[in-house]
Enzyme design. Structure first.
Site, mmCIF file in Angstrom:
data_model
loop_
_atom_site.group_PDB
_atom_site.id
_atom_site.type_symbol
_atom_site.label_atom_id
_atom_site.label_comp_id
_atom_site.label_asym_id
_atom_site.label_seq_id
_atom_site.Cartn_x
_atom_site.Cartn_y
_atom_site.Cartn_z
ATOM 1 N N CYS A 298 59.207 -12.474 -111.953
ATOM 2 C CA CYS A 298 59.540 -11.218 -111.292
ATOM 3 C C CYS A 298 61.048 -10.965 -111.273
ATOM 4 C CB CYS A 298 58.993 -11.203 -109.869
ATOM 5 S SG CYS A 298 59.593 -12.544 -108.828
ATOM 6 N N GLU B 56 65.232 -21.348 -104.092
ATOM 7 C CA GLU B 56 63.767 -21.263 -104.061
ATOM 8 C C GLU B 56 63.189 -22.160 -105.155
ATOM 9 O OE1 GLU B 56 61.617 -19.777 -106.356
ATOM 10 O OE2 GLU B 56 63.059 -18.902 -107.741
ATOM 11 N N GLY C 263 46.796 -15.411 -107.148
ATOM 12 C CA GLY C 263 47.568 -16.291 -108.022
ATOM 13 C C GLY C 263 48.449 -17.240 -107.234
#
Length: 442
Positions: free
Chosen positions: A50, A114, A191
Protein backbone atom coordinates in the site's frame (compact mmCIF):
# COMPACT_ATOMS: atom_id res chain seq x y z
CA UNK A 1 26.08 -7.93 -12.75
CA UNK A 2 24.74 -5.35 -10.29
CA UNK A 3 21.63 -4.86 -8.16
CA UNK A 4 19.20 -2.06 -8.98
CA UNK A 5 15.84 -0.89 -7.66
CA UNK A 6 13.37 1.26 -9.59
CA UNK A 7 10.20 2.32 -7.82
CA UNK A 8 8.01 4.84 -6.10
CA UNK A 9 6.67 5.08 -2.57
CA UNK A 10 4.69 7.27 -0.18
CA UNK A 11 7.81 9.44 0.07
CA UNK A 12 7.82 10.34 -3.63
CA UNK A 13 4.25 9.90 -4.88
CA UNK A 14 0.73 10.80 -3.77
CA UNK A 15 -1.55 7.95 -2.71
CA UNK A 16 -3.75 8.49 -5.77
CA UNK A 17 -0.79 7.67 -8.01
CA UNK A 18 0.31 4.71 -5.87
CA UNK A 19 -3.22 3.34 -6.24
CA UNK A 20 -2.89 3.36 -10.01
CA UNK A 21 0.57 1.82 -10.09
CA UNK A 22 -0.04 -0.85 -7.43
CA UNK A 23 -0.28 -4.42 -8.76
CA UNK A 24 -1.37 -7.70 -7.22
CA UNK A 25 -2.47 -11.19 -8.19
CA UNK A 26 -2.12 -12.09 -11.87
CA UNK A 27 -1.12 -8.52 -12.75
CA UNK A 28 1.84 -8.76 -10.37
CA UNK A 29 2.92 -12.09 -11.88
CA UNK A 30 2.72 -10.60 -15.38
CA UNK A 31 4.80 -7.56 -14.38
CA UNK A 32 7.38 -9.87 -12.82
CA UNK A 33 7.76 -11.87 -16.04
CA UNK A 34 7.65 -8.79 -18.27
CA UNK A 35 10.60 -7.31 -16.36
CA UNK A 36 12.48 -10.61 -16.51
CA UNK A 37 12.03 -10.81 -20.28
CA UNK A 38 13.42 -7.36 -21.10
CA UNK A 39 16.76 -8.84 -22.11
CA UNK A 40 18.88 -6.81 -19.71
CA UNK A 41 17.64 -8.40 -16.46
CA UNK A 42 19.07 -11.61 -15.04
CA UNK A 43 16.96 -11.76 -11.86
CA UNK A 44 14.00 -9.79 -10.56
CA UNK A 45 11.52 -9.38 -7.72
CA UNK A 46 8.63 -6.92 -7.28
CA UNK A 47 7.51 -5.52 -3.92
CA UNK A 48 4.01 -4.05 -4.19
CA UNK A 49 2.36 -2.79 -1.00
CA UNK A 50 0.00 0.00 0.00
CA UNK A 51 3.01 2.31 0.41
CA UNK A 52 5.38 1.31 -2.38
CA UNK A 53 5.86 -0.40 -5.73
CA UNK A 54 9.50 -1.38 -6.26
CA UNK A 55 11.18 -3.51 -8.92
CA UNK A 56 14.43 -5.11 -7.73
CA UNK A 57 16.70 -6.62 -10.37
CA UNK A 58 20.17 -7.89 -11.11
CA UNK A 59 21.32 -6.30 -14.36
CA UNK A 60 24.31 -5.78 -16.62
CA UNK A 61 23.16 -2.43 -18.06
CA UNK A 62 22.01 0.53 -16.00
CA UNK A 63 20.26 2.95 -18.35
CA UNK A 64 18.57 0.26 -20.41
CA UNK A 65 16.90 -1.36 -17.43
CA UNK A 66 15.75 1.96 -15.95
CA UNK A 67 14.05 2.83 -19.24
CA UNK A 68 12.54 -0.65 -19.62
CA UNK A 69 11.17 -0.84 -16.08
CA UNK A 70 9.78 2.70 -16.24
CA UNK A 71 8.02 1.84 -19.50
CA UNK A 72 6.59 -1.38 -18.03
CA UNK A 73 5.29 0.40 -14.93
CA UNK A 74 3.64 2.89 -17.26
CA UNK A 75 2.05 0.18 -19.39
CA UNK A 76 0.77 -1.81 -16.42
CA UNK A 77 -0.65 1.24 -14.62
CA UNK A 78 -1.86 3.24 -17.59
CA UNK A 79 0.04 6.27 -16.28
CA UNK A 80 2.06 8.01 -19.03
CA UNK A 81 5.81 7.77 -18.50
CA UNK A 82 6.16 11.55 -18.41
CA UNK A 83 3.73 11.67 -15.46
CA UNK A 84 5.29 8.70 -13.72
CA UNK A 85 8.98 9.58 -14.11
CA UNK A 86 9.08 12.54 -11.66
CA UNK A 87 7.94 10.22 -8.84
CA UNK A 88 10.33 7.35 -9.59
CA UNK A 89 13.60 6.79 -7.74
CA UNK A 90 16.51 4.62 -8.82
CA UNK A 91 19.15 3.08 -6.55
CA UNK A 92 22.09 1.19 -8.01
CA UNK A 93 24.71 -1.17 -6.58
CA UNK A 94 25.67 -0.02 -3.03
CA UNK A 95 22.68 2.34 -2.78
CA UNK A 96 20.29 -0.44 -3.83
CA UNK A 97 21.59 -2.64 -1.02
CA UNK A 98 21.29 0.20 1.50
CA UNK A 99 17.74 0.98 0.35
CA UNK A 100 16.51 -2.62 0.63
CA UNK A 101 18.07 -3.06 4.08
CA UNK A 102 16.48 0.23 5.22
CA UNK A 103 13.09 -0.85 3.89
CA UNK A 104 13.37 -4.22 5.66
CA UNK A 105 14.32 -2.50 8.92
CA UNK A 106 11.24 -0.27 8.77
CA UNK A 107 13.15 2.99 8.26
CA UNK A 108 11.40 3.79 4.99
CA UNK A 109 7.84 2.96 6.09
CA UNK A 110 5.04 5.48 6.46
CA UNK A 111 4.98 4.48 10.12
CA UNK A 112 8.64 4.13 11.05
CA UNK A 113 9.43 0.73 12.50
CA UNK A 114 6.27 -1.09 11.43
CA UNK A 115 7.01 -4.79 11.04
CA UNK A 116 4.55 -5.72 8.30
CA UNK A 117 7.04 -4.81 5.59
CA UNK A 118 9.11 -7.89 6.49
CA UNK A 119 6.16 -10.14 5.66
CA UNK A 120 5.56 -8.23 2.44
CA UNK A 121 9.19 -8.61 1.35
CA UNK A 122 9.00 -12.29 2.24
CA UNK A 123 5.87 -12.68 0.08
CA UNK A 124 7.60 -10.93 -2.83
CA UNK A 125 10.60 -13.23 -2.43
CA UNK A 126 8.39 -16.32 -2.36
CA UNK A 127 6.52 -15.24 -5.50
CA UNK A 128 9.76 -14.60 -7.40
CA UNK A 129 11.03 -18.02 -6.32
CA UNK A 130 7.83 -19.70 -7.45
CA UNK A 131 7.88 -17.89 -10.81
CA UNK A 132 11.54 -18.68 -11.43
CA UNK A 133 12.70 -15.06 -11.71
CA UNK A 134 15.10 -15.23 -8.77
CA UNK A 135 18.75 -16.26 -8.88
CA UNK A 136 21.53 -16.61 -6.35
CA UNK A 137 22.51 -12.93 -6.19
CA UNK A 138 19.08 -11.44 -5.54
CA UNK A 139 18.01 -14.33 -3.32
CA UNK A 140 21.01 -13.83 -1.03
CA UNK A 141 20.50 -10.06 -0.99
CA UNK A 142 16.83 -10.31 -0.02
CA UNK A 143 17.47 -13.03 2.55
CA UNK A 144 20.06 -10.77 4.17
CA UNK A 145 17.60 -7.86 4.13
CA UNK A 146 15.11 -10.04 6.02
CA UNK A 147 17.79 -10.91 8.59
CA UNK A 148 18.64 -7.22 8.98
CA UNK A 149 14.96 -6.43 9.55
CA UNK A 150 14.70 -9.12 12.22
CA UNK A 151 17.80 -7.75 13.95
CA UNK A 152 16.39 -4.23 13.90
CA UNK A 153 13.19 -5.35 15.62
CA UNK A 154 14.93 -7.69 18.05
CA UNK A 155 17.81 -5.44 19.12
CA UNK A 156 16.36 -1.92 19.11
CA UNK A 157 13.25 -0.11 20.28
CA UNK A 158 12.01 0.49 16.75
CA UNK A 159 8.86 -1.59 17.39
CA UNK A 160 7.86 0.65 20.28
CA UNK A 161 8.87 3.81 18.46
CA UNK A 162 6.55 3.34 15.54
CA UNK A 163 3.19 1.58 15.78
CA UNK A 164 1.68 -0.24 12.84
CA UNK A 165 -0.72 1.54 10.53
CA UNK A 166 -3.52 -0.21 12.38
CA UNK A 167 -2.27 1.10 15.71
CA UNK A 168 -1.97 4.62 14.39
CA UNK A 169 -5.45 4.36 12.87
CA UNK A 170 -6.97 3.19 16.15
CA UNK A 171 -5.28 6.04 18.00
CA UNK A 172 -7.01 8.41 15.59
CA UNK A 173 -10.28 6.52 16.09
CA UNK A 174 -10.09 7.10 19.84
CA UNK A 175 -9.59 10.80 19.20
CA UNK A 176 -12.83 10.82 17.23
CA UNK A 177 -14.93 8.34 19.21
CA UNK A 178 -13.37 8.22 22.64
CA UNK A 179 -12.46 4.84 24.19
CA UNK A 180 -13.14 2.06 21.68
CA UNK A 181 -13.36 -0.79 24.18
CA UNK A 182 -17.15 -0.86 24.24
CA UNK A 183 -17.65 -0.06 20.58
CA UNK A 184 -18.81 -2.38 17.80
CA UNK A 185 -16.16 -2.92 15.12
CA UNK A 186 -16.53 -4.13 11.56
CA UNK A 187 -13.53 -5.58 9.70
CA UNK A 188 -13.95 -5.75 5.93
CA UNK A 189 -11.57 -8.26 4.34
CA UNK A 190 -9.83 -11.35 5.66
CA UNK A 191 -6.23 -11.00 4.47
CA UNK A 192 -3.10 -10.45 6.54
CA UNK A 193 -3.82 -6.75 7.20
CA UNK A 194 -7.41 -7.53 8.20
CA UNK A 195 -6.18 -10.28 10.53
CA UNK A 196 -3.77 -7.83 12.13
CA UNK A 197 -6.60 -5.29 12.45
CA UNK A 198 -8.89 -7.79 14.14
CA UNK A 199 -6.17 -8.90 16.55
CA UNK A 200 -5.30 -5.29 17.38
CA UNK A 201 -8.97 -4.51 18.05
CA UNK A 202 -9.20 -7.49 20.37
CA UNK A 203 -6.10 -6.39 22.30
CA UNK A 204 -7.62 -2.91 22.59
CA UNK A 205 -10.59 -4.40 24.43
CA UNK A 206 -13.12 -4.51 21.57
CA UNK A 207 -15.30 -7.57 22.12
CA UNK A 208 -17.96 -7.00 19.46
CA UNK A 209 -16.10 -7.67 16.20
CA UNK A 210 -17.79 -8.55 12.92
CA UNK A 211 -15.82 -9.78 9.88
CA UNK A 212 -17.13 -9.46 6.33
CA UNK A 213 -15.38 -10.97 3.33
CA UNK A 214 -16.32 -12.04 -0.19
CA UNK A 215 -15.21 -15.57 0.65
CA UNK A 216 -17.40 -16.28 3.65
CA UNK A 217 -15.32 -19.23 4.89
CA UNK A 218 -12.29 -16.96 5.33
CA UNK A 219 -14.42 -14.47 7.25
CA UNK A 220 -15.56 -17.28 9.54
CA UNK A 221 -12.00 -18.44 10.23
CA UNK A 222 -10.79 -14.92 11.04
CA UNK A 223 -13.81 -14.14 13.23
CA UNK A 224 -13.23 -17.31 15.24
CA UNK A 225 -9.66 -16.27 16.09
CA UNK A 226 -10.88 -13.09 17.82
CA UNK A 227 -14.13 -14.36 19.29
CA UNK A 228 -16.21 -12.38 16.81
CA UNK A 229 -18.80 -13.32 14.23
CA UNK A 230 -18.75 -13.48 10.46
CA UNK A 231 -21.28 -11.89 8.14
CA UNK A 232 -21.80 -12.39 4.43
CA UNK A 233 -20.57 -9.81 1.98
CA UNK A 234 -24.11 -9.20 0.73
CA UNK A 235 -24.97 -7.97 4.23
CA UNK A 236 -22.21 -5.33 4.28
CA UNK A 237 -24.61 -2.37 4.13
CA UNK A 238 -26.63 -3.71 7.06
CA UNK A 239 -23.50 -4.34 9.11
CA UNK A 240 -22.28 -0.80 8.41
CA UNK A 241 -25.50 0.55 9.91
CA UNK A 242 -24.70 -1.03 13.28
CA UNK A 243 -20.96 -0.32 13.39
CA UNK A 244 -19.11 2.42 15.27
CA UNK A 245 -15.68 1.61 13.85
CA UNK A 246 -14.89 0.12 10.43
CA UNK A 247 -11.50 -1.09 9.23
CA UNK A 248 -11.39 -2.06 5.57
CA UNK A 249 -8.53 -3.66 3.67
CA UNK A 250 -9.56 -5.80 0.71
CA UNK A 251 -7.90 -6.51 -2.61
CA UNK A 252 -10.77 -5.00 -4.59
CA UNK A 253 -10.00 -2.79 -7.56
CA UNK A 254 -13.09 -0.59 -7.01
CA UNK A 255 -14.55 1.01 -3.88
CA UNK A 256 -16.30 -1.42 -1.58
CA UNK A 257 -17.99 1.06 0.77
CA UNK A 258 -19.92 3.89 -0.87
CA UNK A 259 -21.44 7.04 0.57
CA UNK A 260 -24.88 5.78 -0.46
CA UNK A 261 -24.47 2.59 1.60
CA UNK A 262 -23.65 4.59 4.72
CA UNK A 263 -26.39 7.17 4.10
CA UNK A 264 -29.02 4.43 3.80
CA UNK A 265 -27.71 2.79 6.94
CA UNK A 266 -27.94 6.06 8.88
CA UNK A 267 -31.52 6.50 7.75
CA UNK A 268 -32.43 3.02 8.94
CA UNK A 269 -30.56 2.99 12.24
CA UNK A 270 -30.59 6.67 13.12
CA UNK A 271 -27.63 9.05 12.93
CA UNK A 272 -24.54 8.21 14.94
CA UNK A 273 -20.80 8.64 14.96
CA UNK A 274 -18.93 6.41 12.53
CA UNK A 275 -15.17 6.13 12.09
CA UNK A 276 -13.79 4.43 8.98
CA UNK A 277 -10.15 3.38 8.61
CA UNK A 278 -9.32 2.52 4.99
CA UNK A 279 -6.01 0.67 4.72
CA UNK A 280 -6.53 -0.61 1.17
CA UNK A 281 -4.70 0.31 -1.99
CA UNK A 282 -6.58 0.96 -4.20
CA UNK A 283 -8.90 2.50 -1.61
CA UNK A 284 -11.97 0.60 -0.37
CA UNK A 285 -13.98 3.59 0.86
CA UNK A 286 -15.40 6.30 -1.37
CA UNK A 287 -13.88 9.64 -0.22
CA UNK A 288 -17.36 11.14 -0.64
CA UNK A 289 -18.35 9.64 2.73
CA UNK A 290 -16.47 12.53 4.35
CA UNK A 291 -19.39 14.77 3.38
CA UNK A 292 -21.81 12.75 5.49
CA UNK A 293 -22.61 14.09 8.98
CA UNK A 294 -21.03 12.23 11.88
CA UNK A 295 -18.66 10.27 9.64
CA UNK A 296 -14.85 10.38 9.91
CA UNK A 297 -12.72 8.73 7.25
CA UNK A 298 -9.00 8.14 7.65
CA UNK A 299 -7.25 6.57 4.69
CA UNK A 300 -3.67 6.14 3.55
CA UNK A 301 -3.67 9.53 1.89
CA UNK A 302 -4.78 11.40 5.00
CA UNK A 303 -2.33 9.40 7.13
CA UNK A 304 0.43 10.32 4.69
CA UNK A 305 -0.47 13.99 4.88
CA UNK A 306 -0.62 13.84 8.68
CA UNK A 307 2.71 12.09 9.05
CA UNK A 308 1.12 8.91 10.45
CA UNK A 309 2.73 9.42 13.82
CA UNK A 310 -0.20 9.51 16.17
CA UNK A 311 0.59 8.29 19.64
CA UNK A 312 4.35 7.95 19.17
CA UNK A 313 7.09 9.22 21.44
CA UNK A 314 9.31 11.50 19.35
CA UNK A 315 12.29 11.22 21.70
CA UNK A 316 12.15 7.43 21.85
CA UNK A 317 11.57 7.22 18.14
CA UNK A 318 14.61 9.36 17.35
CA UNK A 319 16.82 7.21 19.56
CA UNK A 320 15.49 3.99 18.03
CA UNK A 321 15.86 5.30 14.48
CA UNK A 322 19.46 6.29 15.16
CA UNK A 323 20.19 2.81 16.51
CA UNK A 324 18.62 1.11 13.49
CA UNK A 325 20.45 3.36 11.04
CA UNK A 326 23.73 2.39 12.67
CA UNK A 327 22.79 -1.29 12.50
CA UNK A 328 21.83 -0.98 8.82
CA UNK A 329 25.06 0.86 7.97
CA UNK A 330 27.12 -1.91 9.57
CA UNK A 331 25.16 -4.63 7.78
CA UNK A 332 25.47 -2.87 4.43
CA UNK A 333 29.23 -2.53 4.84
CA UNK A 334 29.60 -6.20 5.81
CA UNK A 335 27.43 -7.38 2.91
CA UNK A 336 29.26 -5.29 0.32
CA UNK A 337 32.65 -6.37 1.65
CA UNK A 338 31.71 -10.06 1.43
CA UNK A 339 30.09 -9.59 -1.97
CA UNK A 340 33.16 -7.87 -3.42
CA UNK A 341 35.43 -10.54 -2.00
CA UNK A 342 33.24 -13.20 -3.60
CA UNK A 343 33.53 -11.48 -6.99
CA UNK A 344 37.31 -11.91 -7.04
CA UNK A 345 37.21 -15.59 -6.00
CA UNK A 346 36.75 -16.97 -9.55
CA UNK A 347 39.81 -15.00 -10.68
CA UNK A 348 41.91 -16.33 -7.79
CA UNK A 349 40.71 -19.85 -8.53
CA UNK A 350 41.58 -19.43 -12.20
CA UNK A 351 45.08 -18.18 -11.31
CA UNK A 352 45.77 -21.12 -9.01
CA UNK A 353 44.32 -23.54 -11.53
CA UNK A 354 46.55 -22.19 -14.28
CA UNK A 355 49.60 -22.41 -11.99
CA UNK A 356 48.72 -26.01 -11.14
CA UNK A 357 48.43 -26.84 -14.85
CA UNK A 358 51.86 -25.34 -15.54
CA UNK A 359 53.42 -27.28 -12.65
CA UNK A 360 51.94 -30.60 -13.77
CA UNK A 361 52.98 -30.01 -17.37
CA UNK A 362 56.57 -29.24 -16.37
CA UNK A 363 56.77 -32.24 -14.05
CA UNK A 364 55.52 -34.42 -16.85
CA UNK A 365 58.17 -33.01 -19.17
CA UNK A 366 60.85 -33.67 -16.53
CA UNK A 367 59.84 -37.33 -16.26
CA UNK A 368 59.90 -37.62 -20.04
CA UNK A 369 63.35 -36.12 -20.33
CA UNK A 370 64.85 -37.93 -17.30
CA UNK A 371 62.96 -41.24 -17.14
CA UNK A 372 65.62 -42.85 -14.94
CA UNK A 373 64.93 -40.49 -12.02
CA UNK A 374 64.05 -42.49 -8.89
CA UNK A 375 60.45 -42.44 -7.66
CA UNK A 376 61.33 -41.00 -4.25
CA UNK A 377 63.42 -38.22 -5.79
CA UNK A 378 60.74 -37.53 -8.41
CA UNK A 379 58.11 -37.15 -5.68
CA UNK A 380 60.35 -34.86 -3.66
CA UNK A 381 61.03 -32.64 -6.70
CA UNK A 382 57.31 -32.48 -7.49
CA UNK A 383 56.45 -31.54 -3.93
CA UNK A 384 59.16 -28.85 -3.88
CA UNK A 385 57.99 -27.28 -7.14
CA UNK A 386 54.37 -27.23 -5.97
CA UNK A 387 55.40 -25.67 -2.66
CA UNK A 388 57.42 -22.94 -4.40
CA UNK A 389 54.48 -22.04 -6.66
CA UNK A 390 52.05 -22.05 -3.73
CA UNK A 391 54.28 -19.72 -1.72
CA UNK A 392 54.73 -17.36 -4.64
CA UNK A 393 50.96 -17.16 -5.19
CA UNK A 394 49.92 -17.04 -1.55
CA UNK A 395 50.70 -13.38 -0.83
CA UNK A 396 49.23 -11.88 -4.04
CA UNK A 397 46.05 -13.96 -3.83
CA UNK A 398 45.47 -13.11 -0.16
CA UNK A 399 46.18 -9.47 -0.89
CA UNK A 400 43.87 -9.28 -3.91
CA UNK A 401 41.04 -10.72 -1.79
CA UNK A 402 41.65 -8.03 0.82
CA UNK A 403 41.80 -5.28 -1.79
CA UNK A 404 38.63 -6.61 -3.41
CA UNK A 405 36.65 -5.50 -0.35
CA UNK A 406 37.28 -1.86 -1.24
CA UNK A 407 34.86 -0.01 -3.58
CA UNK A 408 37.36 -0.23 -6.47
CA UNK A 409 38.30 -3.83 -5.69
CA UNK A 410 37.20 -5.18 -9.07
CA UNK A 411 40.13 -3.38 -10.70
CA UNK A 412 42.65 -5.61 -8.91
CA UNK A 413 40.97 -8.77 -10.10
CA UNK A 414 40.82 -7.32 -13.60
CA UNK A 415 44.56 -6.60 -13.46
CA UNK A 416 45.25 -10.23 -12.52
CA UNK A 417 43.12 -11.45 -15.41
CA UNK A 418 45.01 -9.24 -17.84
CA UNK A 419 48.49 -10.02 -16.53
CA UNK A 420 48.02 -13.81 -16.51
CA UNK A 421 45.51 -14.08 -19.38
CA UNK A 422 42.94 -15.74 -17.11
CA UNK A 423 39.42 -16.87 -17.88
CA UNK A 424 37.64 -17.28 -14.54
CA UNK A 425 34.56 -18.71 -16.32
CA UNK A 426 36.36 -21.88 -17.40
CA UNK A 427 34.41 -24.69 -15.63
CA UNK A 428 37.53 -26.76 -14.93
CA UNK A 429 39.05 -23.92 -12.93
CA UNK A 430 36.03 -23.72 -10.68
CA UNK A 431 35.78 -27.49 -10.34
CA UNK A 432 39.33 -27.77 -9.04
CA UNK A 433 39.04 -24.84 -6.61
CA UNK A 434 38.64 -27.04 -3.54
CA UNK A 435 41.68 -29.16 -4.37
CA UNK A 436 43.90 -26.15 -4.98
CA UNK A 437 42.82 -24.44 -1.76
CA UNK A 438 43.62 -27.60 0.24
CA UNK A 439 47.09 -27.74 -1.26
CA UNK A 440 47.70 -24.12 -0.29
CA UNK A 441 46.57 -24.78 3.28
CA UNK A 442 49.23 -27.43 3.66
Amino acid sequence: MSAIVVGLSHRTAPVALLERVSVSGDALVKLLHDVQQTGCVAETMVVSTCNRVEVYAVVDRFHAVVNEVSALLSVHSGVPVEQLAPHLYVHYEDRAVEHLFSVGAGLDSMVVGEGQILGQIRQALRLAQEQGTLGTTLNELVQQALRVGKRAHAETGIDRAGASLVGVGLALAERALGPIGGRRALVVGAGSMSALSAATLQRAGVTDIVVVNRTHERAVRLAQTVGGRAARFDDLAAELAGADLVISCTGATDVVITADMIARGDAAAGPGELFLLDLALPRDVDPAVRRLPGVTLVDLESMQEGGADAGTDDGGRAEAVTAVRGLVAGEVAAYLSAERAARVTPTVVALRSKAADVVEAELGRLVGRVPEIEGRIRDEVAQTVRRVVDKLLHEPTVRVKQLAESPAGDHYAEALRELFNLNPKVPDAVRRAGTIDMEVDR
